[in-house]
Design a protein around this motif. Structure first.
Motif, mmCIF file in Angstrom:
data_model
loop_
_atom_site.group_PDB
_atom_site.id
_atom_site.type_symbol
_atom_site.label_atom_id
_atom_site.label_comp_id
_atom_site.label_asym_id
_atom_site.label_seq_id
_atom_site.Cartn_x
_atom_site.Cartn_y
_atom_site.Cartn_z
ATOM 1 N N ALA A 286 0.871 -1.178 0.000
ATOM 2 C CA ALA A 286 0.000 0.000 0.000
ATOM 3 C C ALA A 286 0.905 1.223 0.000
ATOM 4 O O ALA A 286 1.802 1.320 0.828
ATOM 5 C CB ALA A 286 -0.887 0.013 1.237
ATOM 6 N N ILE A 287 0.680 2.125 -0.933
ATOM 7 C CA ILE A 287 1.428 3.380 -0.938
ATOM 8 C C ILE A 287 0.476 4.488 -0.504
ATOM 9 O O ILE A 287 -0.649 4.594 -1.014
ATOM 10 C CB ILE A 287 2.061 3.648 -2.322
ATOM 11 N N CYS A 288 0.916 5.245 0.512
ATOM 12 C CA CYS A 288 0.060 6.284 1.104
ATOM 13 C C CYS A 288 0.550 7.653 0.665
ATOM 14 O O CYS A 288 1.723 7.986 0.846
ATOM 15 C CB CYS A 288 0.104 6.195 2.627
ATOM 16 N N TRP A 289 -0.352 8.428 0.105
ATOM 17 C CA TRP A 289 -0.018 9.726 -0.493
ATOM 18 C C TRP A 289 -0.753 10.839 0.223
ATOM 19 O O TRP A 289 -1.990 10.858 0.215
ATOM 20 C CB TRP A 289 -0.435 9.755 -1.968
ATOM 21 N N GLU A 290 -0.009 11.763 0.808
ATOM 22 C CA GLU A 290 -0.642 12.991 1.299
ATOM 23 C C GLU A 290 -1.000 13.849 0.077
ATOM 24 O O GLU A 290 -0.445 13.647 -1.010
ATOM 25 C CB GLU A 290 0.321 13.776 2.199
ATOM 26 N N VAL A 291 -1.870 14.809 0.291
ATOM 27 C CA VAL A 291 -2.245 15.716 -0.792
ATOM 28 C C VAL A 291 -0.985 16.394 -1.348
ATOM 29 O O VAL A 291 -0.154 16.883 -0.579
ATOM 30 C CB VAL A 291 -3.219 16.798 -0.267
ATOM 31 N N GLY A 292 -0.822 16.378 -2.644
ATOM 32 C CA GLY A 292 0.301 17.075 -3.282
ATOM 33 C C GLY A 292 1.579 16.249 -3.375
ATOM 34 O O GLY A 292 2.565 16.707 -3.942
ATOM 35 N N GLN A 293 1.594 15.036 -2.834
ATOM 36 C CA GLN A 293 2.813 14.211 -2.942
ATOM 37 C C GLN A 293 2.838 13.462 -4.273
ATOM 38 O O GLN A 293 1.783 13.080 -4.790
ATOM 39 C CB GLN A 293 2.894 13.211 -1.781
ATOM 40 N N PHE A 294 4.050 13.250 -4.789
ATOM 41 C CA PHE A 294 4.163 12.472 -6.022
ATOM 42 C C PHE A 294 5.459 11.684 -6.037
ATOM 43 O O PHE A 294 6.402 12.002 -5.318
ATOM 44 C CB PHE A 294 4.039 13.367 -7.264
ATOM 45 N N SER A 295 5.470 10.624 -6.837
ATOM 46 C CA SER A 295 6.676 9.803 -6.959
ATOM 47 C C SER A 295 7.654 10.515 -7.876
ATOM 48 O O SER A 295 7.290 11.455 -8.586
ATOM 49 C CB SER A 295 6.328 8.434 -7.556
#
Ligand SMILES: [Fe+2]
Length: 198
Positions: A72-81
């Motif tokens: 599972a990859i958890c992303w806060e708002v505005g985060q990107f790889s």
């Protein structure tokens, strides 16, 4: 994905158990994509695997065997790889929570002697609970983004076959790329002892 598709909702434990029951010889792009299209994950069953950090998106291992790993990859708002490849391994993704934008790139030039490269953006698409995706083996370089305008956290589930612990990361501004080791923020619901969530 068609609106008429019959989709079964499963807890993540059962969802992964079914994947692990697929014989190795049948663990193909098409078989797994078909499974993911027809089986959604109950968001509430993911709770113990979810760790968010303001510092970066987090990678949380749910299951791993010789054939595949699921995280599972958890992303806060505005985060990107970063822009990355998948070491010639298959990758399937879905986003049971929130939405994510995926931007693909074509590698125009790749010089291993100088570690230089030249990328052109190609397809762009969105993922959410009803729209899973897989990485096109012919164009496997991409970037995943939780855009600020989505205004919500996102959780994506990634299945990698076979598992890999390094990938190539591409720096478009410099025209270079580098091997980058990958690590887990948490494994099987337990935060890595060195991990400092912000
Ligand atoms: Fe990826």
């Amino acid at each position: 994905m068609s609106e008429q598709l019959a989709i079964e909702q499963l807890d993540i434990t059962d969802w992964v158990k079914n994947l692990a029951a697929i014989p190795d010889r049948s663990f193909t792009l098409e078989t797994v994509q078909d499974y993911i299209l027809h089986h959604a994950i109950r968001p509430e069953s993911l709770e113990k695997y979810l760790f968010f950090s303001k510092g970066s998106y987090t990678r949380n291992l749910i299951f791993k065997n010789g054939m595949f790993e699921c995280m599972a990859i958890c992303w806060e708002v505005g985060q990107f790889s970063r822009i990355h490849n998948h070491r010639d391994q298959n990758c399937w993704m879905s986003a049971p929570i929130g939405r994510l934008k995926v931007q693909n790139f074509r590698v125009e030039q790749h010089d291993a002697t100088k570690s230089t490269c030249d990328l052109t953006p190609t397809d762009i698409y969105e993922m959410d609970a009803r729209h899973p995706a897989y990485v096109n083996p012919l164009e496997p370089v991409h970037q995943v983004l939780n855009l600020p305008e989505f205004k919500q956290r996102a959780v994506s589930i990634h299945v990698y076959s076979k598992p890999f612990d390094m990938c190539e990361v591409y720096y478009r501004d410099k025209g270079t790329y580098a091997d980058v080791p990958l690590h887990y923020t948490s494994e099987y619901g337990k935060l890595h002892p060195d991990e400092k969530l912000l």
